[in-house]
Design a protein around this motif. Structure first.
Motif, short mmCIF file in Angstrom:
data_model
loop_
_atom_site.label_atom_id
_atom_site.label_comp_id
_atom_site.label_asym_id
_atom_site.label_seq_id
_atom_site.Cartn_x
_atom_site.Cartn_y
_atom_site.Cartn_z
N ILE B 181 0.83 -1.21 0.00
CA ILE B 181 0.00 0.00 0.00
C ILE B 181 0.86 1.25 0.00
O ILE B 181 0.44 2.31 -0.44
CB ILE B 181 -0.99 0.04 1.18
N ILE B 183 2.90 2.98 -1.81
CA ILE B 183 3.33 3.10 -3.20
C ILE B 183 3.30 4.58 -3.54
O ILE B 183 2.24 5.21 -3.52
CB ILE B 183 2.38 2.32 -4.14
N GLU B 184 4.43 5.15 -3.82
CA GLU B 184 4.49 6.59 -4.10
C GLU B 184 5.48 6.86 -5.23
O GLU B 184 6.28 6.00 -5.60
CB GLU B 184 4.93 7.34 -2.83
N GLY C 245 -1.44 5.14 -11.54
CA GLY C 245 -1.77 4.81 -10.15
C GLY C 245 -0.56 4.45 -9.31
O GLY C 245 -0.67 3.67 -8.37
N LEU C 246 0.59 5.03 -9.61
CA LEU C 246 1.75 4.76 -8.75
C LEU C 246 1.74 5.70 -7.54
O LEU C 246 2.73 6.34 -7.21
CB LEU C 246 3.06 4.90 -9.56
N LEU C 247 0.59 5.78 -6.92
CA LEU C 247 0.40 6.58 -5.71
C LEU C 247 -0.51 5.77 -4.80
O LEU C 247 -1.36 5.01 -5.29
CB LEU C 247 -0.26 7.92 -6.05
N PHE C 248 -0.35 5.95 -3.50
CA PHE C 248 -1.05 5.07 -2.56
C PHE C 248 -2.56 5.15 -2.72
O PHE C 248 -3.27 4.17 -2.48
CB PHE C 248 -0.63 5.41 -1.12
N HIS C 249 -3.06 6.32 -3.10
CA HIS C 249 -4.51 6.53 -3.00
C HIS C 249 -5.29 6.22 -4.27
O HIS C 249 -6.51 6.31 -4.27
CB HIS C 249 -4.81 7.97 -2.56
N ILE C 250 -4.58 5.89 -5.35
CA ILE C 250 -5.32 5.60 -6.59
C ILE C 250 -4.80 4.37 -7.32
O ILE C 250 -3.61 4.11 -7.37
CB ILE C 250 -5.27 6.80 -7.58
N TRP C 251 -5.73 3.67 -7.91
CA TRP C 251 -5.42 2.64 -8.88
C TRP C 251 -5.30 3.33 -10.25
O TRP C 251 -5.64 4.52 -10.37
CB TRP C 251 -6.56 1.62 -8.94
N PRO C 252 -4.84 2.60 -11.26
CA PRO C 252 -4.75 3.23 -12.58
C PRO C 252 -6.08 3.89 -13.00
O PRO C 252 -7.16 3.35 -12.73
CB PRO C 252 -4.42 2.05 -13.49
N THR C 257 -8.18 3.92 -4.34
CA THR C 257 -7.76 2.67 -3.68
C THR C 257 -8.82 2.31 -2.64
O THR C 257 -9.23 3.17 -1.85
CB THR C 257 -6.41 2.88 -2.97
#
Lengths: 243, 189, 802
Positions: B181, B183-184, C245-252, C257
């Motif tokens: 989770i 992932i940044e 989506g390479l961020l915690f809060h979103i999928w592609p 998320t």
């Protein structure tokens, strides 16, 4: 191929230094060791590894915003190159003047003695000639290999903002004068730097000295077109002395 | 008379007249021999997009018969950049031809003071084993509230805007399958 | 960006604020120059005079961190002088919507604030709705509770005098900018704004941009050629990486998320945005189709209706959990992680409070770093002050191919997805990143197949079949992202056909239509330009649906005619019943003929002057940066953004209004380097041009501190310090802030200890761990620092300033 010229409109130059790097890339010139000296201009000066250098010049305006002038410096490929005059008698073939383009070329195959180089450099109104440790003079080549194939010089090609143009001299002169008249309306000090004497014509909007000590030939200041014309008809023998 | 900067115009003006009488002139054949063959003549051209800022300028990369990059300059057909490149883009050649490029997989063991070169096979095997160990040890099926979360708390990832779209997507897919989770990437900073 | 780079040329006024376009997006300046050649006005507003300012028609300074005050003043100016586009405001924004009468704002706080939680209960930030659930409106804009009146009231406090006191900008300069930019309100005028990290890297980052979006909405500049709100993003594919989506809060594709409270796919789908207004398209209503299609791209045949398409295999966040960058490194610092991937990044220099990051890395058992060149992150275990013999971390350094050594696409800020071809092989054993990921995950999968392990389903069931002739094939991934009709095996034509029943797959719905049966759209190189506006619809491809300007139906009147005949982006052909021009957003008839509102991604279909979705308020309000030079916010009793998360203890220290750190500091970039210099410091031509870290200070501060141009100085904050070369320049000037003289300094963050050895350290050793409450983007653009002369002689005699 017609006589070629550059037009460098400094009002459009953002000093992105694409030209400085593209020049090095095409001419296979190395990056040299530099230090931060309190200026964004680096390397500090032209060298046998730096044929094109964006000069940064900051002009403080008391009580107002400063002006920051950018001047992509390079050989002017003079219409009548004084460097060649000097070299002619002392280092035959060291400097060549290309008939078709007007490019002034330092011959990398000819070594030049330090004292001769000193004279060559001293003769250049724009302080452009440089010499390598191996005794070979170096400067802008007008990307002759590219130009002969109908390509733009590397610096002109890479310029994002249209600050640099290259083409047939007649067209470039027209472009330069047209742009000057446009800019003159807003900036009364606008001028072209020695347009009749050089193949790299700069548009400046302030005292040329504020851009670079050698932005224009020193004795042009205050010389009117009429006076310059008068000089053309001075006795020819006066300059034969140099030979 | 010695030519100096001060009397340039004098000379310039006078020789303009001089040229008429043939005292000074251009060089013909020497220039031809000086002007080298255009080194990108016949080279393979490949189009790409600059890796630095987000303008997306077009670059043409020239490679020689051996596949070595010999030149990289702006793509004149590209509608955004029209052949232009800034200092960074114009330096692309030095990314391809650079002795400092990483060329070997390197491993630094715990408490070691240096790198050791290792094979891809060894490194990927060991990384996979580490992933499994960390994942299995930190995997949380339910959180403190008893809600199903099925996630790996013990591994994090940052990166990367330096990847291609397809790689970004693949990476996102792989990380989420592994339960990450944290992932940044660069967008956050 | 809502618009795209070439479109700058269509603007009448270009405002660059929170950015430095000439230096950081140099080639895009081409299009600003084209606009200027046509007579456009170029405005630069910035704390520093940069290469951009040198080319500006109007340059105005403001103190770092006061953009909302500056823009709030512009909102007031526009409203006071009736410089808004009335048609646009009434029809295409929520200006006429009636707000809940319980909504209030008082002394820096909106209704619902809970000081213990440092958060708002947003239940009063709502609209009054009729029986059908449609927002109530007053088209005269006179109702005291309508958005327009509340907006007017809110910004009535942002007087020229007050704004000037906060920003340090003279009122005459404010007026100059307000007048010039406000002049774009007529329908036949276009104004565009270009911003970058100068707006995002603040504790009010999102609201900085919101403030400008409000201005663009008032002026009718959204959805038109030469308009828009345009983020000039920092990296060549930071747009694409975000989309993926390479961020915690979103999928592609910006699918949220899932949270732990949403146990099933049905629960998740219940959070799909809803609109009861038949004239609001509310495009997000299609989200369930995109979610299921995404899950199909994850798990292929293993994703079935019976198992919720593998929804439960996907990791969930706790409710309220924020796993963003600053928290990630905070957790790492606390020892939460044993393993860490750093793929194509250099956080030891790029992260705010890099010193904390460097200490955090030591806590890891293992770290994988993939890069083109060596980096401070890869070598953290022997960085300054670190004894390798005490660092347990196993480090893997994997060499990867550079951009010109592999094939694939990237997305620029204008959302153009452009294909790159491979020009040469990577050197030595370096491999393309995609190949590395592909091989690595195969090994992980094999390990779980062999040894089993905890909850192996998502790993074993993952669709991981991107090979052609035994080699990883990037085209197969590109096609997976575009999506397939699983009933025919054909590539999707676009996302409109995606379904929520498992018969379609799509890795990222926004990219559907990028790689179809007609081919790889990103690789297109045809230069037709039917509109003459520089859209180039057949050059590369852009999301969504190759629409070059988002919300483009806002450029037409109710009958579908271009409001600006000079720049006809879109026109309704009534006879053919279709739109001509850009790809319409979207293909419904004009509003006057029973069509729909133009802002299709907003639930209400219109642009949000009142934006209830954010954490810190529906209207942007000025708060001081966490570290600021004045004791009191001149706007209210709330000195700082009341909902920011303050990290305390350990390495997280702050100093505000502290005489030890008296100067406002900002970080930035220069043309010749990129980010931490992880690539550019290794390129001799670039390091030659900008060889060492510097700190720019004003002539006045130079005199005050006895610092001469070229002197070596120490710049320090409570977090760290570094040496730099002083550039003492008239391009920086002190500000008069509420009667005090405030000095501004700044330095670039391109450097690091590893290379070159005399280049200097990262400016991020100075920056604080504090983020925007909505995005958690760190406040690297406004913090307090000290600068003093280093007590040793400079290495070389400084040259004359140039």
């Amino acid at each position: 191929m017609a006589d070629k010229s550059f037009f460098i409109d400094t009002t459009k130059c953002t000093a992105c230094r694409g030209c400085q790097v593209a020049c090095k890339q095409w001419n296979k010139n190395p990056g040299t060791k530099t230090v931060q000296r309190g200026s964004h201009q680096n390397p500090a000066d032209l060298s046998s590894s730096t044929f094109k250098l964006v000069r940064f010049s900051e002009v403080d305006v008391p009580g107002g915003e400063p002006r920051w002038y950018f001047f992509p410096d390079q050989c002017r490929h003079c219409v009548t190159p004084p460097c060649k005059e000097v070299a002619e008698g002392k280092a035959k073939g060291a400097i060549l003047h290309d008939e078709s383009t007007g490019a002034v070329i330092f011959n990398s195959k000819v070594k030049v003695a330090p004292e001769v180089f000193k004279e060559v450099r001293e003769a250049c109104p724009y302080d452009v000639p440089r010499i390598s440790g191996a005794g070979v003079m170096a400067k802008c080549t007008m990307c002759m290999d590219r130009v002969k194939e109908g390509m733009l010089p590397a610096c002109v090609k890479t310029c994002p903002t249209g600050a640099m143009a290259f083409g047939d001299r007649k067209a470039i002169l027209e472009l330069a004068h047209k742009r000057l008249s446009e800019v003159k309306g807003k900036m009364k000090d606008a001028s072209l730097a020695n347009p009749d004497d050089v193949r790299v014509i700069y548009l400046l909007v302030d005292d040329p000295k504020k851009y670079h000590k050698f932005a224009v030939a020193e004795n042009t200041i205050g010389i009117t077109r009429k006076m310059a014309l008068k000089r053309i008809f001075k006795p020819f023998k006066e300059i034969r002395v140099i030979g | 008379m010695k030519i100096t900067r001060r009397n340039f115009l004098k000379i310039s003006g006078a020789t303009a007249a001089g040229a008429v009488v043939g005292g000074l002139g251009f060089d013909f054949s020497p220039i031809e021999s000086y002007a080298q063959e255009l080194r990108i003549k016949g080279a393979k051209e490949t189009t790409t997009i600059c890796c630095f800022c987000s303008v997306g300028c077009g670059i043409i990369v020239h490679t020689d018969a051996k596949g070595k990059v010999i030149n990289a300059e702006g793509d004149p057909d590209h509608p955004i950049s029209e052949g232009a490149l800034c200092a960074k883009g114009a330096a692309s050649y030095q990314i391809a031809n650079n002795p400092a490029r990483l060329q070997k997989v390197r491993y630094r063991a715990p408490y070691s003071t240096q790198w050791k070169e290792v094979s891809w096979e060894w490194a990927l095997d060991r990384i996979a084993a580490n992933i499994k160990k960390s994942r299995d040890a930190s995997f949380m099926e339910k959180n403190a509230q008893g809600q199903v979360v099925n996630r790996t708390n013990g591994i994090a990832s940052v990166g990367s805007a330096a990847l291609d779209n397809e790689e970004c997507w693949l990476y996102s897919k792989m990380l989420r399958a592994m339960g990450l989770i944290y992932i940044e990437h660069q967008a956050r900073i | 960006m809502t618009n795209h780079y070439i479109d700058f040329r269509n603007a009448d006024v270009i405002l660059n604020m929170g950015g430095n376009v000439a230096e950081n997006h140099p080639v895009s300046f081409k299009w600003i120059q084209v606009a200027r050649d046509r007579g456009a006005i170029f405005i630069h507003v910035d704390p520093r005079f940069t290469r951009t300012s040198a080319k500006a028609d109007i340059f105005v300074r403001l103190r770092s961190g006061t953009d909302i005050a500056f823009l709030g003043g512009m909102i007031k100016y526009i409203l006071d002088n009736n410089m808004y586009d009335e048609f646009y405001v009434k029809n295409y924004t929520n200006a006429s919507f009636i707000v809940n009468p319980k909504f209030s704002f008082d002394d820096g706080l909106f209704s619902g604030y809970d000081p213990r939680k440092r958060a708002y209960d947003k239940s009063t930030w709502t609209f009054e709705r009729d029986e059908q659930g449609i927002p109530k409106r007053d088209m005269t804009l006179e109702d005291p509770n309508c958005v327009f009146q509340l907006l007017k009231k809110h910004y009535s406090r942002y007087t020229l005098q007050k704004v000037s006191e906060i920003t340090g900008t003279p009122t005459s300069d404010l007026e100059k900018v307000y007048q010039a930019y406000g002049s774009t309100f007529p329908a036949n005028k276009a104004g565009t704004v270009l911003y970058a990290m100068g707006w995002t890297q603040h504790t009010v980052g999102v609201q900085n941009i919101r403030a400008m979006a409000i201005i663009q909405d008032l002026l009718g500049n959204m959805g038109i050629a030469g308009g828009g709100v345009n983020a000039l993003r920092g990296e060549s594919n930071v747009q694409g990486a975000t989309d993926a989506g390479l961020l915690f809060h979103i999928w592609p594709g910006y699918l949220p998320t899932p949270r732990a409270s949403l146990a099933t796919l049905e629960d998740y789908n219940k959070t799909t945005p809803v609109s009861k207004d038949p004239r609001s398209i509310n495009w997000w209503k299609n989200r369930p189709k995109y979610v299921v299609s995404f899950l199909k791209s994850m798990f292929g045949e293993k994703a079935t209706k019976e198992n919720d398409f593998g929804y439960s295999w996907m990791p969930k966040l706790d409710v309220g959990q924020d796993a963003s960058w600053l928290n990630l490194f905070d957790e790492m610092y606390k020892g939460t992680f044993t393993g860490f991937f750093v793929w194509g990044m250099n956080p030891a220099c790029s992260s705010a409070h890099a010193g904390k990051v460097r200490q955090a890395l030591v806590k890891l058992d293992w770290m994988v770093n993939v890069n083109v060149f060596n980096s401070e992150t890869a070598e953290f275990w022997r960085g300054p002050g670190v004894d390798p013999k005490k660092v347990k971390t196993e480090v893997f350094q994997l060499p990867c191919a550079a951009f010109l050594e592999k094939e694939g696409s990237i997305s620029n800020s204008g959302r153009w997805m452009q294909w790159r071809y491979k020009a040469a092989n990577p050197p030595g054993e370096a491999r393309p990143d995609g190949d590395i990921m592909y091989e690595l995950f195969k090994k992980v999968k094999a390990l779980y197949e062999k040894e089993k392990g905890v909850f192996p389903e998502p790993i074993l069931n993952l669709k991981w079949d991107y090979e052609t002739n035994g080699h990883f094939d990037i085209h197969k991934v590109a096609k997976e992202i575009n999506g397939y009709d699983l009933t025919t095996g054909k590539l999707m034509a676009n996302f409109v056909g995606l379904k929520d029943d498992g018969t379609t797959s799509c890795g990222n719905w926004l990219y559907s239509a990028s790689y179809t049966e007609a081919g790889n759209m990103a690789a297109r190189r045809k230069k037709t330009d039917p509109t003459g506006l520089g859209l180039y619809p057949e050059w590369s491809w852009c999301w969504p649906l190759n629409r070059r300007i988002i919300y483009n139906r806002a450029s037409v009147d109710l009958e579908g005619n271009p409001r600006d005949p000079k720049r006809p982006l879109l026109k309704w052909d009534a006879a053919e019943k279709k739109w001509v021009g850009d790809v319409p957003d979207n293909a419904v008839p004009p509003m006057g003929t029973n069509g729909a509102y133009p802002f299709i991604m907003k639930p209400d279909g219109v642009a949000s002057l009142f934006g209830p979705g954010l954490a810190d308020g529906p209207f942007p309000e000025h708060y001081e940066p966490l570290e600021c030079p004045i004791e009191k916010n001149l706007m209210s009793s709330q000195r700082i953004n009341p909902v920011i998360k303050v990290f305390e203890g350990g390495p997280d220290t702050f100093a505000t209004c502290d005489p030890k750190y008296p100067f406002v500091c900002t970080t930035y970039r220069v043309t010749e380097h990129w980010q931490t210099g992880v690539l550019t410091r290794w390129l001799p031509w670039l390091i030659e041009a900008e060889p060492q870290v510097f700190c720019e200070i004003s002539l006045e501060l130079g005199r005050l501190r006895g610092i001469k141009n070229g002197d070596r100085v120490i710049v320090e904050t409570p977090r760290g310090k570094l040496e730099a070369v002083a550039i003492v320049t008239s391009r920086l000037k002190p500000f008069n802030v509420a009667g005090q003289t405030i000095h501004q300094i700044g330095l670039p963050w391109h450097f690091g200890w590893l290379h070159p050895k005399d280049g200097g350290e990262s400016a991020n050793l100075l920056t604080p761990t504090i983020g925007d409450p909505n995005t958690m983007i760190p406040e690297s653009k406004a913090f307090m620092a000290n600068v003093r002369k280093l007590a040793v002689a400079p290495a070389k005699k400084p040259a004359g300033k140039s």
